[in-house]
Scaffold this motif. Sequence first.
Motif, PDB file in Angstrom:
ATOM      1  N   VAL A  46      -6.677   3.620  10.501  1.00 49.38           N
ATOM      2  CA  VAL A  46      -7.166   4.590   9.537  1.00 49.38           C
ATOM      3  C   VAL A  46      -7.052   3.918   8.300  1.00 49.38           C
ATOM      4  CG1 VAL A  46      -7.070   6.728   8.521  1.00 49.38           C
ATOM      5  CG2 VAL A  46      -7.144   6.693  11.081  1.00 49.38           C
ATOM      6  N   PRO A  47      -5.888   3.480   7.968  1.00 49.00           N
ATOM      7  CA  PRO A  47      -5.647   2.768   6.520  1.00 49.00           C
ATOM      8  C   PRO A  47      -6.434   1.613   6.708  1.00 49.00           C
ATOM      9  CG  PRO A  47      -3.552   3.283   7.368  1.00 49.00           C
ATOM     10  CD  PRO A  47      -4.650   3.659   8.715  1.00 49.00           C
ATOM     11  N   LEU A  48      -6.515   0.810   7.722  1.00 53.49           N
ATOM     12  CA  LEU A  48      -7.571  -0.396   7.706  1.00 53.49           C
ATOM     13  C   LEU A  48      -8.870  -0.060   7.270  1.00 53.49           C
ATOM     14  CD1 LEU A  48      -7.420  -3.390   8.481  1.00 53.49           C
ATOM     15  CD2 LEU A  48      -8.133  -2.823  10.968  1.00 53.49           C
ATOM     16  N   PHE A  49      -9.411   1.030   7.941  1.00 53.40           N
ATOM     17  CA  PHE A  49     -10.756   1.267   7.526  1.00 53.40           C
ATOM     18  C   PHE A  49     -10.733   1.879   6.249  1.00 53.40           C
ATOM     19  CE2 PHE A  49     -14.476   3.123   9.335  1.00 53.40           C
ATOM     20  CZ  PHE A  49     -14.810   2.532  10.388  1.00 53.40           C
ATOM     21  N   VAL A  50      -9.928   2.533   5.633  1.00 55.11           N
ATOM     22  CA  VAL A  50     -10.191   3.039   4.234  1.00 55.11           C
ATOM     23  C   VAL A  50     -10.151   1.704   3.276  1.00 55.11           C
ATOM     24  CG1 VAL A  50      -9.027   4.275   2.426  1.00 55.11           C
ATOM     25  CG2 VAL A  50      -8.920   5.224   4.655  1.00 55.11           C
ATOM     26  N   SER A  51      -9.160   0.676   3.624  1.00 49.80           N
ATOM     27  CA  SER A  51      -8.961  -0.435   2.895  1.00 49.80           C
ATOM     28  C   SER A  51     -10.250  -1.232   2.724  1.00 49.80           C
ATOM     29  CB  SER A  51      -7.787  -1.059   3.044  1.00 49.80           C
ATOM     30  OG  SER A  51      -7.953  -2.090   4.123  1.00 49.80           O
ATOM     31  N   SER A  52     -10.867  -1.416   4.287  1.00 42.68           N
ATOM     32  CA  SER A  52     -11.958  -2.229   4.388  1.00 42.68           C
ATOM     33  C   SER A  52     -13.213  -1.666   3.757  1.00 42.68           C
ATOM     34  CB  SER A  52     -12.551  -2.175   5.866  1.00 42.68           C
ATOM     35  OG  SER A  52     -11.335  -2.709   6.348  1.00 42.68           O
ATOM     36  N   LEU A  53     -13.285  -0.219   3.458  1.00 37.28           N
ATOM     37  CA  LEU A  53     -14.437   0.312   2.663  1.00 37.28           C
ATOM     38  C   LEU A  53     -14.406  -0.049   1.355  1.00 37.28           C
ATOM     39  CD1 LEU A  53     -14.842   3.705   4.374  1.00 37.28           C
ATOM     40  CD2 LEU A  53     -16.464   1.742   4.550  1.00 37.28           C
ATOM     41  N   ARG A  54     -12.897   0.164   0.636  1.00 37.36           N
ATOM     42  CA  ARG A  54     -12.673  -0.209  -0.680  1.00 37.36           C
ATOM     43  C   ARG A  54     -13.169  -1.676  -0.740  1.00 37.36           C
ATOM     44  NH1 ARG A  54      -7.561   2.004  -1.007  1.00 37.36           N
ATOM     45  NH2 ARG A  54      -8.441   3.925  -1.427  1.00 37.36           N
ATOM     46  N   ARG A  55     -12.748  -2.599   0.251  1.00 36.66           N
ATOM     47  CA  ARG A  55     -12.952  -3.912  -0.158  1.00 36.66           C
ATOM     48  C   ARG A  55     -14.477  -3.957  -0.343  1.00 36.66           C
ATOM     49  NH1 ARG A  55      -9.087  -7.728   0.778  1.00 36.66           N
ATOM     50  NH2 ARG A  55      -7.341  -6.944   1.965  1.00 36.66           N
ATOM     51  N   ALA A  56     -15.355  -3.469   0.828  1.00 34.89           N
ATOM     52  CA  ALA A  56     -16.715  -3.342   0.757  1.00 34.89           C
ATOM     53  C   ALA A  56     -17.414  -3.248  -0.626  1.00 34.89           C
ATOM     54  CB  ALA A  56     -17.255  -2.510   1.920  1.00 34.89           C
ATOM     55  N   ILE A  57     -16.983  -1.953  -1.166  1.00 41.88           N
ATOM     56  CA  ILE A  57     -17.457  -1.821  -2.392  1.00 41.88           C
ATOM     57  C   ILE A  57     -17.182  -2.899  -3.533  1.00 41.88           C
ATOM     58  CG2 ILE A  57     -17.383  -0.232  -4.288  1.00 41.88           C
ATOM     59  CD1 ILE A  57     -16.395   1.909  -2.078  1.00 41.88           C
ATOM     60  N   GLU A  58     -16.125  -3.366  -3.388  1.00 40.23           N
ATOM     61  CA  GLU A  58     -15.613  -4.463  -4.641  1.00 40.23           C
ATOM     62  C   GLU A  58     -16.378  -5.864  -4.121  1.00 40.23           C
ATOM     63  OE1 GLU A  58     -11.675  -5.703  -5.597  1.00 40.23           O
ATOM     64  OE2 GLU A  58     -11.026  -3.722  -5.484  1.00 40.23           O
TER      65      GLU A  58
END
Lengths: 272, 288
Positions: free
Chosen positions: A206-218
């Motif tokens: 779950v945290p991996l998913f959240v941080s990946s999405l954040r990375r994708a936006i950046e």
Amino acid sequence: MIKDITIGQYFNGNSVLHRLDARMKIVLTVAFIVSIFFCKNFWSLGLMVLFTIQTVIISRVPLKMVLKSIKPIAIIVVFTSLLNIFYISGGTTLVDGRYIDITTNGIFTALFMATRIVCLVVISSMLTYTTTPTMLTDAIEKLLSPLKIFKIPVSTLAMMMTLALRFIPTLIDEIDRITNAQKARGANLDDGNFIQRIKALVPIIVPLFVSSLRRAIELADAMDCRCYGGPGRTRMKQMKLRFRDFAALAIMVAFIAGIIVLNYYFGAVLIK
Amino acid sequence: MKDKVIIKFDNVSFAYKAIADDDEMAATAVVDGFSLDVPEGQFLAVLGHNGCGKSTIAKLMNGILVPDSGKVTVDGMSTSDDEKIIDIRRTVGMVFQNPDNQIVATIVEDDVAFGPENLGVPPEEIRKRVDDALEAVGMYEFRGREPHRLSGGQKQRVAIAGVIAMNTKCVVMDEPTAMLDPHGRQEVMDAIRMLNKERGITVVLITHYMDEAVKADRVVVMDKGKIVLDGEPRMVFKNVEKLKALGLDVPQATELAYRLRKSGFPIADDILDEEECASAILRALEVK
């Protein structure tokens, strides 16, 4: 360390095979895979094995690495061989069992199948051993570019592949960090039965998913800033077919011709 | 040319829109009636504590965000004009905080080439620009490496090279050193200074490190989406009490001089670094 992983299984070297144009290598690999299924007798099969061995020697990839690529398919090879031995009929019957017969046709088919699979895997791993992932994606983009007329976004797909490769090590680092953080809070990841272990992965995924999405936006912002999608993309590294690429093509043509000729002269080994 | 304004904020307001629990649009103004001129060739530092709107300012500078009201112009082009967006982004480049999230390629030189490739620059010209940009940030010998094997400072220098290769007139950096160790910070600061002094590129550095702001030509301090202080570092850091009230620090040397003066020691109020501070104390002691 986990940081030292190489993406794909590229083996750094400078052999002729390494220097061949990636597009040509892909085309030749496909041609080889098709020709594998032409072999009808032991002569053409022998030629194929010889060609495979020669390719491995030229690539200067250590034998150990090549064997490593065969290891995962060993079970498949054994399994298909056994199935073929027991279920193919025809030719001379060697063992006349109650439920199963073992025939020459069965044994030959098994032998052919096993050799074909091994050669196929060795040659395809030669492609990935001697070509960097970047070169591979570039080549795939170039080879697929005719599909653009069907409105297939080839360069976007290639960009996605590049980004996926680029972020593998980053995400591995991230998994490492999250795992440690969860362990520090008392998460038990190594014990328990199969189901329990899978459940224990949830607080990592779950945290991996959240941080990946954040990375994708950046990342999307960063790519926008560098004018991605701007006026006609060019490439710094131009792929150029050289003499050696055509030489390799000629060798492949000769090889396929050789297989056809051997098939014709010696006939099929399987008796109908 | 020195006085030509490259980025102009004209009474800009901006709010992030979020859907609140009751499905109503909740909006908090992050930037409110903000005006700023950045002249060409300037090294501008923007200071402010977290949530003061400084990152939003950065994103408004090349059209990643567009103002709700007011106008941002880059080299005379409005960022709200969709047709000009490519031209704006080839004028104002950007470097973000997290180096991992802005490198797109699996090889250093391919990443630096990404910008010029998107702009349709011919291949030989890209090669030249990439080599030149990597030399400029001292990363030329790393050109064939994989970015994930580099240190944070090195990755950030690659990101800067990526902007140099686009030949932008201006670079906006949003806390480029926040995730780096002191050594990496030094590397990046050297690259930034080189960019500004040797290549004449306008630099807007968003930061919360005072010692980085000291090196700028001009410092703007923000609070609640507005400019509260604006001027040369020497003038801005004089306002020790005001900065502290905003939750900001001052450079350590300035802090020392401030405390000495407060306890009656005769020392100037425009001290920025350790050397100035030491010689000022020495002078004061000799007078006594």
